[in-house]
Design an enzyme around this catalytic site. Sequence first.
Site, PDB file in Angstrom:
ATOM      1  N   HIS A  99      -3.837   5.557  -1.794  1.00  0.00           N
ATOM      2  CA  HIS A  99      -3.576   4.234  -1.377  1.00  0.00           C
ATOM      3  C   HIS A  99      -4.095   4.482   0.107  1.00  0.00           C
ATOM      4  O   HIS A  99      -3.799   5.438   0.799  1.00  0.00           O
ATOM      5  CB  HIS A  99      -2.172   3.874  -1.395  1.00  0.00           C
ATOM      6  CG  HIS A  99      -1.380   3.683  -2.790  1.00  0.00           C
ATOM      7  ND1 HIS A  99      -1.071   4.955  -3.343  1.00  0.00           N
ATOM      8  CD2 HIS A  99      -1.167   2.855  -3.550  1.00  0.00           C
ATOM      9  CE1 HIS A  99      -0.651   4.672  -4.656  1.00  0.00           C
ATOM     10  NE2 HIS A  99      -0.765   3.318  -4.739  1.00  0.00           N
ATOM     11  N   ASP A 102      -1.276   6.092   2.361  1.00  0.00           N
ATOM     12  CA  ASP A 102      -1.239   7.739   2.092  1.00  0.00           C
ATOM     13  C   ASP A 102      -2.047   8.407   2.969  1.00  0.00           C
ATOM     14  O   ASP A 102      -1.324   9.469   3.465  1.00  0.00           O
ATOM     15  CB  ASP A 102      -1.575   8.025   0.784  1.00  0.00           C
ATOM     16  CG  ASP A 102      -1.296   7.206  -0.669  1.00  0.00           C
ATOM     17  OD1 ASP A 102      -0.125   6.723  -0.381  1.00  0.00           O
ATOM     18  OD2 ASP A 102      -1.931   7.155  -1.360  1.00  0.00           O
TER      19      ASP A 102
HETATM   20  C1  XLS Z   1       3.191   3.047  -9.510  1.00  0.00           C
HETATM   21  C2  XLS Z   1       1.958   3.125  -9.880  1.00  0.00           C
HETATM   22  C3  XLS Z   1       0.782   3.493  -8.575  1.00  0.00           C
HETATM   23  C4  XLS Z   1      -0.450   2.961  -8.977  1.00  0.00           C
HETATM   24  C5  XLS Z   1      -1.353   2.790  -7.696  1.00  0.00           C
HETATM   25  O1  XLS Z   1       4.036   2.927 -10.668  1.00  0.00           O
HETATM   26  O2  XLS Z   1       1.465   3.997 -10.764  1.00  0.00           O
HETATM   27  O3  XLS Z   1       1.255   4.710  -8.350  1.00  0.00           O
HETATM   28  O4  XLS Z   1      -0.967   3.996  -9.755  1.00  0.00           O
HETATM   29  O5  XLS Z   1      -0.865   2.106  -6.805  1.00  0.00           O
END
Ligand code: XLS
Length: 435
Positions: A99, A102
């Site tokens: 993301h 991150d």
């Molecule tokens: C959250 C999601 C997230 C997505 C990406 O539950 O799994 O991590 O994979 O935004």
Amino acid sequence: MEYFKGIEKIVYEGPKSSNDFAYRHYDADEIVLGKPMKEHLRFGLAYWHTMTNGGNDPFGDAVNERTWVENDPMVTAINRVDAFFELLEKLGVEYFCFHDVDIAPQGNSLEEFFENLDVITDLMKEKMAQTGIKLLWNTANLFTHPRFLNGGATSNNADVYAYSAAQVKKGLELSKKLGGQNYVFWGGREGYESLLNTDMNLELDNMARFFKMAIAYKKKIGHDVQFLIEPKPKEPTTHQYDFDAATSLAFLQKYDLQDDFKLNLEANHATLAGHTFEHEIAVANTYNALGSLDANQGHPLLGWDTDEFPTNLMDVTLAMVEVLDAGGIAPGGINFDAKVRRTSFAMDDLVLAHIAGMDTFARGFKAAIKLKEDKFFTNLKEERYASFKSGIGKEIIDGTTDLESLAAYAMEHQDITNKSGHIEIVKSKLNDYIY
Ligand code: XLS
Ligand code: NI
Ligand code: NI
């Protein structure tokens, strides 16, 4: 600087190895079905769980030992890139996902955030060129900051909608810069808490408008990236619009977006929706919409997204059967959207947890191939649906019947006998492939 000290490149040592820091089942270069295993499995590491997560839970502070963390957030972010690529190389994993929030500090403005993203992705680009590691997908985090309390593309606040668009625009530019193969939309807060004050039609229309603008922009910048929606039924929002594969596919069809999107399916999201992982993949397959996988598992006794590393061999095998049915996962991959347990706080747990997940997937993949070779499911289904091979069943399939002809047939064949499915012995035989 070396972060994972004392850990060499993890190599395949075979099932008899007692070395925890070795693969016992995942042999990246073993030729399976005509190509190296790594090209089938296309493993990816998730930046958020692996690099950014501190191990906090609603009742406890961060516990994870992470030697890249310093006081200055930008120094930490730079260290993380080094540590991340060291880990990828030591594990022999060739893909990663992130993301925007991150990888770089958000600073005090969008301008500052985007500048920080530019610096970090410059570093990533260098590392990618040196190592051959590739970007499986990136995404925009439109759920953590307080501004997103009502969502991003489905917010009631048009300024938030515009802010979300700015982040996605930047995300697509970064995807192009890094040669991203997919771009994910997970609607973290795209949903609602109460229908009493929600205009569902407006929110869904706005979400579709948002996706159409994203399609237009990727075309404008000449970046041929696969868009993926990641379904999840709830958490953090009470009701999420991308509830599961079927709901997401209906949305895509309603707004004529089905040619531009596939699905990124996550095991724990499937179980939160009351499905199995293989069910979600099978549904996607019927619409030719399998895009990529987020590999993890939930805890059977807990009702939320625990994102454990996948170690349940039966579940992984049945998921891989569906992936084989789809003809493979590329250009998607198997991204470990999984976090170490809070009690596994040491640096080397990051290595061990990924070894565990990769070995489980390698085993599941091999078991799935064996099941295919033995026509385990094909034979079962052929027998179970045999009534459609000839006679009236074949006429139904050929499309030569109507209600009147079927009713006439039924009058003559009222004495119906069903056959037992013997599902218990099927499950017992399936165990022979797994353990
Ligand atoms: C959250 C999601 C997230 C997505 C990406 O539950 O799994 O991590 O994979 O935004
Ligand atoms: Ni996910
Ligand atoms: Ni998740």
